[in-house]
Design a protein around this motif. Structure first.
Motif, PDB file in Angstrom:
ATOM      1  N   GLU A 123       0.833  -1.208   0.000  1.00 41.92           N
ATOM      2  CA  GLU A 123       0.000   0.000   0.000  1.00 41.92           C
ATOM      3  C   GLU A 123       0.861   1.250   0.000  1.00 41.92           C
ATOM      4  O   GLU A 123       0.604   2.202  -0.748  1.00 41.92           O
ATOM      5  N   THR A 151       0.797   4.094  -3.039  1.00 44.71           N
ATOM      6  CA  THR A 151       0.395   5.469  -2.723  1.00 44.71           C
ATOM      7  C   THR A 151       1.557   6.433  -2.957  1.00 44.71           C
ATOM      8  O   THR A 151       1.357   7.549  -3.445  1.00 44.71           O
ATOM      9  N   ASN A 160      -3.934   2.962  -9.467  1.00 47.35           N
ATOM     10  CA  ASN A 160      -5.260   2.723  -8.894  1.00 47.35           C
ATOM     11  C   ASN A 160      -5.613   1.243  -8.895  1.00 47.35           C
ATOM     12  O   ASN A 160      -6.194   0.732  -7.931  1.00 47.35           O
ATOM     13  N   SER A 166      -6.320  -1.092  -5.669  1.00 45.91           N
ATOM     14  CA  SER A 166      -7.563  -1.856  -5.529  1.00 45.91           C
ATOM     15  C   SER A 166      -7.273  -3.277  -5.053  1.00 45.91           C
ATOM     16  O   SER A 166      -8.021  -3.840  -4.241  1.00 45.91           O
ATOM     17  N   TYR A 221      -6.449  -3.029  -1.287  1.00 45.81           N
ATOM     18  CA  TYR A 221      -7.644  -2.781  -0.476  1.00 45.81           C
ATOM     19  C   TYR A 221      -8.560  -4.005  -0.440  1.00 45.81           C
ATOM     20  O   TYR A 221      -9.204  -4.280   0.577  1.00 45.81           O
ATOM     21  N   TRP A 222      -8.616  -4.737  -1.545  1.00 44.50           N
ATOM     22  CA  TRP A 222      -9.445  -5.945  -1.560  1.00 44.50           C
ATOM     23  C   TRP A 222      -8.894  -6.983  -0.581  1.00 44.50           C
ATOM     24  O   TRP A 222      -9.654  -7.623   0.153  1.00 44.50           O
ATOM     25  N   ASN A 226     -11.310  -4.052   2.429  1.00 42.91           N
ATOM     26  CA  ASN A 226     -11.898  -2.718   2.276  1.00 42.91           C
ATOM     27  C   ASN A 226     -12.478  -2.646   0.861  1.00 42.91           C
ATOM     28  O   ASN A 226     -11.918  -2.030  -0.042  1.00 42.91           O
ATOM     29  N   ILE A 260     -15.128  -1.308  -0.574  1.00 41.02           N
ATOM     30  CA  ILE A 260     -15.615  -0.063  -1.180  1.00 41.02           C
ATOM     31  C   ILE A 260     -14.452   0.701  -1.809  1.00 41.02           C
ATOM     32  O   ILE A 260     -14.525   1.144  -2.966  1.00 41.02           O
ATOM     33  N   LYS A 261     -13.353   0.857  -1.057  1.00 37.62           N
ATOM     34  CA  LYS A 261     -12.184   1.554  -1.608  1.00 37.62           C
ATOM     35  C   LYS A 261     -11.614   0.788  -2.797  1.00 37.62           C
ATOM     36  O   LYS A 261     -11.158   1.386  -3.777  1.00 37.62           O
ATOM     37  N   LEU A 272     -13.796   1.482  -5.845  1.00 32.11           N
ATOM     38  CA  LEU A 272     -13.589   2.850  -6.322  1.00 32.11           C
ATOM     39  C   LEU A 272     -12.288   2.963  -7.118  1.00 32.11           C
ATOM     40  O   LEU A 272     -12.239   3.635  -8.154  1.00 32.11           O
ATOM     41  N   CYS A 273     -11.246   2.291  -6.642  1.00 28.56           N
ATOM     42  CA  CYS A 273      -9.969   2.328  -7.355  1.00 28.56           C
ATOM     43  C   CYS A 273     -10.059   1.609  -8.699  1.00 28.56           C
ATOM     44  O   CYS A 273      -9.471   2.050  -9.690  1.00 28.56           O
ATOM     45  N   LYS A 308     -11.800   4.014 -11.053  1.00 26.71           N
ATOM     46  CA  LYS A 308     -10.876   5.064 -11.499  1.00 26.71           C
ATOM     47  C   LYS A 308      -9.914   4.525 -12.547  1.00 26.71           C
ATOM     48  O   LYS A 308      -9.640   5.180 -13.557  1.00 26.71           O
TER      49      LYS A 308
END
Length: 296
Positions: free
Chosen positions: A222, A226, A254, A258, A261-262, A266, A268-269, A272-273, A276
């Motif tokens: 992560e 980022t 992105n 994703s 986050y998966w 997470n 939802i995040k 969203l990624c 995007k």
């Protein structure tokens, strides 16, 4: 070796690698090229690595450095300290858990001495487990160097630290490693180098990359992706990349986030990624979903 041959500075940033650091150092001492200065920076180790390095420095060619108060400042700060002390014409960086193969420096020095227009040369490598067993090859022998900074920006297709030999004057032009980055500082430096000089590729194996559970590369995903957005922003302000290249890199970052986050549940995040990523590069997004292309 002849006295007129150029000096190579090998730089090792070390943190808590007491079980592996001696083998790493020995791989430098075993080089067939002898005009080498080895500089190791202990970055505040607490597991006996510093004491092991003290013993090794008494045995052979090894300059041991630390930050004031033996503080832990991160890999970038450790590399910058080593770079400030390096006096070689060429620079090679080795992670504290990885290994040079014996002819790496000899062959890469010969290449750069005979290709004055090239500022960095790299080759092939292999990933191994903690016992040294082969896992997979890094790059393939039919790889070709595109000599395009955009290619490096889009895909960090080789490992900078242990793979490359770089002219010191090119490092001086590029500047120091970014100490605010605790991940992806290798990719940031590689992009800056690609913006300044030509790269050369040799289809030979030069190093072994240890893949194990506590590798930074396995635990800092992560943070790495980022940080990638900051690296991209700086690159775009520094070099005239096409807007399509910037969009494609944002899409990859992105998508990678994703996945992270998966795994963290997470969802939802993560979604969203993915959205995007698809909006930024819809054609590639479709190819990835259909299994026609891998994400770098």
């Amino acid at each position: 070796m002849h006295s007129e041959e150029p000096l190579v500075s090998v730089l090792i940033p070390a943190f808590n690698r007491v079980d592996l650091i001696e083998e790493t150092v020995q791989s430098v001492w075993a080089q067939t090229y002898s005009r080498v200065e080895l500089i190791v920076v202990d970055d505040g180790s607490t597991d006996g690595t510093y004491e092991k390095l003290q013993q090794l420095s008494d045995q052979g060619n090894l300059t041991l450095l630390t930050h004031q108060g033996r503080a832990n400042k991160g890999q970038s700060a450790a590399l910058n300290l080593a770079l400030r002390h390096a006096s070689g014409r060429y620079i090679s960086i080795l992670d504290s858990d990885d290994l040079f193969l014996p002819q790496k420096l000899e062959k890469q020095v010969h290449y750069l001495e005979n290709h004055p227009d090239v500022g960095l040369v790299y080759g092939l490598g292999e990933a191994v487990d903690s016992q040294g067993n082969w896992l997979y090859d890094l790059l393939s022998a039919d790889h070709t160097e595109p000599n395009d900074p955009a290619a490096v920006l889009l895909d960090c297709y080789f490992l900078l630290p242990q793979n490359a030999l770089v002219r010191k004057q090119v490092f001086d032009q590029a500047g120091l490693f970014e100490e605010s980055f605790r991940a992806a500082q290798d990719h940031d430096m590689l992009i800056r180098l690609a913006e300044l000089t030509r790269f050369g590729f040799m289809p030979e194996k030069f190093f072994q990359y240890r893949r194990h559970d506590d590798s930074i590369s396995a635990t800092g995903a992560e943070r790495r992706w980022t940080t990638g957005f900051e690296i991209l922003q700086r690159a775009a302000s520094r070099y005239p990349y096409k807007k399509s290249i910037i969009r494609r890199r944002k899409a990859v970052l992105n998508f990678r986030l994703s996945q992270v986050y998966w795994q963290q549940k997470n969802h939802i995040k993560a979604l969203l990624c993915v959205l995007k990523s698809g909006l930024l590069d819809p054609r590639r997004g479709l190819r990835v979903l259909l299994g026609m292309e891998k994400v770098s």
